[in-house]
Motif scaffolding. Structure first.
Motif, short mmCIF file in Angstrom:
data_model
loop_
_atom_site.label_atom_id
_atom_site.label_comp_id
_atom_site.label_asym_id
_atom_site.label_seq_id
_atom_site.Cartn_x
_atom_site.Cartn_y
_atom_site.Cartn_z
N ILE A 1 -3.23 3.64 -9.33
CA ILE A 1 -4.01 2.92 -8.31
C ILE A 1 -5.08 2.04 -8.97
O ILE A 1 -5.29 0.90 -8.56
CB ILE A 1 -4.61 3.91 -7.30
CG1 ILE A 1 -3.49 4.52 -6.46
CG2 ILE A 1 -5.66 3.23 -6.41
CD1 ILE A 1 -3.88 5.71 -5.63
N ALA B 1 -3.62 9.35 -3.38
CA ALA B 1 -3.16 8.10 -2.77
C ALA B 1 -3.87 7.90 -1.43
O ALA B 1 -4.41 6.83 -1.14
CB ALA B 1 -1.65 8.15 -2.58
N TYR C 1 -3.51 4.55 0.24
CA TYR C 1 -2.08 4.36 -0.04
C TYR C 1 -1.25 5.46 0.61
O TYR C 1 -1.71 6.60 0.71
CB TYR C 1 -1.81 4.41 -1.54
CG TYR C 1 -2.24 3.17 -2.30
CD1 TYR C 1 -1.32 2.20 -2.67
CD2 TYR C 1 -3.59 2.98 -2.61
CE1 TYR C 1 -1.73 1.07 -3.35
CE2 TYR C 1 -4.00 1.84 -3.30
CZ TYR C 1 -3.06 0.89 -3.66
OH TYR C 1 -3.46 -0.23 -4.33
N ASN D 1 0.81 -1.22 0.00
CA ASN D 1 0.00 0.00 0.00
C ASN D 1 0.84 1.26 0.00
O ASN D 1 0.47 2.28 0.58
CB ASN D 1 -1.00 0.00 1.16
CG ASN D 1 -2.20 -0.86 0.84
OD1 ASN D 1 -2.74 -0.79 -0.26
ND2 ASN D 1 -2.60 -1.69 1.78
#
Lengths: 327, 327
Positions: B301, B85, B90, B60
């Motif tokens: 992502i 993110a 993330y 992650n």
């Protein structure tokens, strides 16, 4: 595919001993080490990708935790860290927290997960609640020192630095001096305010809480605050806690028709490139940013290389007053 | 402490199946998954620290590879990446390469080592020799596009952007226009030079190789070069490939007694904060830096979350000419 267990069996040792050999631990006799290495070779054992961290127990990566990279101030600190790291065979990874202690804590977990060997916290805000159970040998604080995190640190004497700049304004004949600082829950900001107070008091001037303006480090907030201060003309100077604040103060003074520095002097902090390039150029305090980074990295790497020799250090590096056109 | 093997035994499945469950693989039937989860619970099985990466096969974390953080230009790109993110669960790690392709390659290895899930290369220089065997699904290029790395990318049309700014200078009556760019082995610099050439030629002016000055993105090198150009007065403008170059050009013009913009117009590139704050404020090209970061992160992502849906994308975002005092 052979496993660690197979290696242990063949070498006639325990799995833990194999781990120690893979770990380069010193607790294994040379004879045992040779037996294990022989078994590894004979079996064609390959530690898998994920076991790699485990094997070497080192990532050779140092994490640098910054509040932001939007402030040019940090680029030199990072360069000092990076050059020192690279010379010693380490890479560095940066992360930014936007000054959220929760985010800092998340990234610090990378130490425990062994994704990095250690971390340098460079000015990023941390909180006592998120700092329990940290291995303080693997952390160095740079630029800023939160005493509840009992690690080594490298920084300047922020109180003395702010004292010096306010004292300089007073020696230049300024008497009604404002002070613009960030949030006082940041130790250096508290120290700077105390430096401001001390310089006033030692020069026979009165410290007034209402002359302390709290604002963000960028230029806009202080600009707006000063422009809307109907009585700015009764002040003759402002000592700011960042160079961008100083830009905001100069812009406000100009907007109100005040001549800088004659009618209104402005000082910054950090000596970022803009302080030299701006017109008027900005009187400011230079922190030895590159050296702070260099020294912080060296302390951390020394500990990572010889954990047994760990000794907590507090290094205070000298600052420098850069006198320019704005004050 | 129970192991994966114990879990497999108790659930009556293979170790591989347990791994698949821990991996959230879709290749396991719901019935089997429930059996495994039950065994995990009954045994009190805890995947160990190092197995964590294995279990989720995900860190992650997204790596952002930058040439430097000394250029304020990158802060907004990083912010766009970071916000996107974070919204998606993330964290991001930054690294800087000082434009060394070898260093970029070293950091890119963190993908293979699974210390990060993927990387965004934001302007950092890369070389074909170091880019073999990269999993291009896990990489997005931002701001800059090296075609030999067959990944998705998000950037502006650098040729059109430089065309626009030079065309603007010509429409303002400028005829002898210098161009200051970085090294042409960087694709965007090559593109910008071509934009300069095209604008001149379409307006009936001659392109001359000797009017293209190559220099670093900071202000000092161009400043020195222009100050020592005995014939600067025969030119009436310069289009620069960075705002700091533009600061250097303005300083040189001032040093030579040329009025900006009347006698000598200067344009920058990137719209960094200083371009707005500098006096004179600098006409420049704004790249949608935050959006570039945001979009690059989203593409990456999306792929990390659904590798099967991967589709290479080339996104060109619009730039904007910011006309200010310097031209």
């Amino acid at each position: 595919m052979p496993t660690v267990k197979d290696v242990a069996q063949r070498a006639g040792v325990s799995v833990a001993t194999v781990s120690r050999v893979l770990n380069n631990s010193e607790k294994v006799s040379e004879q045992t080490r040779q037996k294990v290495l022989k078994a590894i070779e004979e079996l064609g054992f390959k530690p898998n990708l994920l076991a790699r961290n485990f094997r070497k127990d080192k990532s050779n990566l140092i994490l640098v935790i910054l509040p932001t990279i939007a402030n040019a101030y940090f680029a030199r600190v990072v360069k000092g860290i990076e050059d020192t790291a690279r010379k010693n065979g380490y890479g560095i990874l940066l992360c930014t927290t936007q000054n959220s202690p929760e985010i800092a804590a998340e990234y610090l977990k990378l130490i425990e997960k062994k994704q990095v060997d250690g971390a340098i916290i460079a000015s990023a805000k941390i909180e006592i609640n998120f700092c329990k159970d940290l291995d303080t040998r693997r952390i160095v604080q740079a630029c800023e020192f939160y005493p509840f995190l009992d690690s080594s640190c490298v920084l300047i004497d922020h109180r003395k630095a702010f004292y010096d700049v306010v004292d300089y304004l007073i020696k230049k004949g300024k008497k009604n001096i404002l002070c613009a600082i960030g949030n006082e829950d940041i130790p250096s900001e508290f120290e700077r305010k105390e430096g401001y107070r001390k310089a006033l008091e030692e020069n026979g001037l009165q410290f007034r809480e209402e002359n302390v303006i709290r604002c963000s480090y960028g230029w806009t907030e202080l600009y707006e605050k000063l422009k809307n201060l109907c009585c700015l003309k009764k002040y003759d100077a402002i000592a700011c806690s960042s160079d961008l604040m100083a830009v905001g103060a100069i812009k406000a003074a100009k907007a109100l028709g005040l001549k800088v520095p004659d009618e209104f002097s402005v000082t910054g902090f950090d000596n970022i490139m803009m302080s030299r390039l701006y017109e008027p150029s900005i009187t400011t305090v230079a922190q030895p940013m590159y050296s702070i980074g260099e020294k912080a990295a060296q302390i951390l790497i020394d500990t990572l290389e010889s954990p047994g020799a760990f000794k907590k250090q507090k290094i205070i590096l000298p600052h420098e007053l850069k006198t320019r056109e704005s004050a």
